[in-house]
Design an enzyme around this catalytic site. Structure first.
Site, mmCIF file in Angstrom:
data_model
loop_
_atom_site.group_PDB
_atom_site.id
_atom_site.type_symbol
_atom_site.label_atom_id
_atom_site.label_comp_id
_atom_site.label_asym_id
_atom_site.label_seq_id
_atom_site.Cartn_x
_atom_site.Cartn_y
_atom_site.Cartn_z
ATOM 1 N N CYS A 1 5.072 4.130 7.638
ATOM 2 C CA CYS A 1 6.481 4.388 7.960
ATOM 3 C C CYS A 1 7.408 4.270 6.754
ATOM 4 O O CYS A 1 8.409 4.988 6.671
ATOM 5 C CB CYS A 1 6.941 3.481 9.090
ATOM 6 S SG CYS A 1 6.890 1.716 8.721
ATOM 7 N N CYS A 34 5.000 6.168 11.689
ATOM 8 C CA CYS A 34 3.918 5.302 11.222
ATOM 9 C C CYS A 34 2.632 6.059 10.932
ATOM 10 O O CYS A 34 1.682 5.484 10.388
ATOM 11 C CB CYS A 34 3.646 4.210 12.261
ATOM 12 S SG CYS A 34 5.081 3.166 12.571
ATOM 13 N N LYS A 88 1.822 -4.487 19.707
ATOM 14 C CA LYS A 88 3.105 -4.236 19.053
ATOM 15 C C LYS A 88 3.935 -3.349 19.974
ATOM 16 O O LYS A 88 3.576 -2.211 20.248
ATOM 17 C CB LYS A 88 2.892 -3.554 17.694
ATOM 18 C CG LYS A 88 4.189 -3.263 16.937
ATOM 19 C CD LYS A 88 3.879 -2.604 15.602
ATOM 20 C CE LYS A 88 5.133 -2.297 14.831
ATOM 21 N NZ LYS A 88 4.832 -1.635 13.538
ATOM 22 N N ARG A 137 14.380 -2.449 10.094
ATOM 23 C CA ARG A 137 14.384 -1.010 9.827
ATOM 24 C C ARG A 137 15.535 -0.607 8.917
ATOM 25 O O ARG A 137 15.401 0.278 8.092
ATOM 26 C CB ARG A 137 14.447 -0.235 11.148
ATOM 27 C CG ARG A 137 13.157 -0.324 11.947
ATOM 28 C CD ARG A 137 13.216 0.469 13.238
ATOM 29 N NE ARG A 137 11.950 0.395 13.963
ATOM 30 C CZ ARG A 137 11.734 0.914 15.158
ATOM 31 N NH1 ARG A 137 12.714 1.560 15.768
ATOM 32 N NH2 ARG A 137 10.562 0.797 15.745
ATOM 33 N N LYS A 193 3.739 -8.800 18.752
ATOM 34 C CA LYS A 193 5.010 -8.528 18.077
ATOM 35 C C LYS A 193 5.909 -7.695 18.991
ATOM 36 O O LYS A 193 5.454 -6.658 19.482
ATOM 37 C CB LYS A 193 4.745 -7.767 16.765
ATOM 38 C CG LYS A 193 6.008 -7.380 15.998
ATOM 39 C CD LYS A 193 5.669 -6.550 14.774
ATOM 40 C CE LYS A 193 6.953 -6.158 14.039
ATOM 41 N NZ LYS A 193 6.681 -5.320 12.869
#
Length: 242
Positions: free
Chosen positions: A58, A66, A132, A142, A185
């Site tokens: 990413c 990604c 995730k 980000r 996550k």
């Protein structure tokens, strides 16, 4: 600073110059790229420091996704895991102790483990971002890493937050493909996943407290709504307990 705080390990993320990005993230495969160079310098300075590297495209793609996006605007899973495996190999050859695939591509752990073993990098461990989620809590990261998708979203390959069964299934698939660690996550909103996963695996489990979780604590403390140190200890203890 890390040494003074007696922190035993670091996880490295790349934030390459925008000019280095392209549609396939080719800069991720440069042996002298930003991450391999950092790993070598760290290992030269602190050989005992455990160095973990994020394995994802990413930060290297102009579209912020990604994996590799095909002409139809869809993720090419097979082409992506081939690149991720090569990327992990380059990190391991530079001296990374653990590689951490975070792209959530199907089969990425198996592909990485196979390439590492074929290149006599058997001692390099794989910490999989096994569960995730497509989360709202990634915003500050980000922004800092300039990796927000240019179009669409990552919901086609990250997990739906309302679907615990898919998260557990994906984590156990990664274990079967050779993962040495499993990760959940974000962390605090997914303690139920942490708890359920612990009932199903004997592998170490990592809980990733992401940027949005951290920011909430910092802003609340700044506003005087809570005591920062006690809140941090309580939240991390809750993760450990789960």
């Amino acid at each position: 600073e890390v040494e003074d705080l007696k922190i035993p390990a670091v996880l490295l993320f790349a934030v390459p110059d925008g000019k280095r990005k392209d549609d396939r993230g080719r800069a991720a495969l440069e042996p002298d790229g930003i991450i391999p160079s950092a790993v070598r310098r760290l290992k030269k300075t602190r050989p005992d420091l455990v160095v973990i590297t994020d394995v994802c495209l990413c930060s290297y793609t102009i579209n912020g996704h990604c994996g590799i996006v095909n002409q139809n605007g869809q993720i090419d899973n097979d082409a992506s895991i081939e690149m991720l495996a090569e990327m992990a190999k380059i990190h391991a050859q530079a001296g990374a102790d653990i590689v951490a695939p975070s792209a959530m591509m199907d089969g990425q752990v198996g592909a990485i483990r196979s390439v590492l073993d074929k290149n006599k990098l058997c001692d390099t461990a794989v910490m999989s971002y096994a569960a995730k989620f497509a989360s709202s809590f990634y915003g500050p990261f980000r922004e800092a890493a300039n990796s927000t998708p240019a179009f669409g979203s990552r919901q086609s390959y990250q997990l739906a937050f309302a679907n615990p069964q898919e998260a557990l299934r994906d984590a156990l698939l990664d274990e079967s493909e050779g993962a040495d660690w499993l990760m959940v996550k974000p962390a605090l909103p997914y303690m139920d996943i942490l708890y359920q996963l612990r009932q199903r695996t004997l592998l170490p489990i990592a809980a990733y407290q992401v940027s949005g979780e951290y920011a909430m604590l910092k802003y609340a403390a700044k506003a005087g709504a809570l005591d920062e140190k006690n809140a941090v200890i309580e939240s991390v203890t809750a993760l450990k307990r789960a």
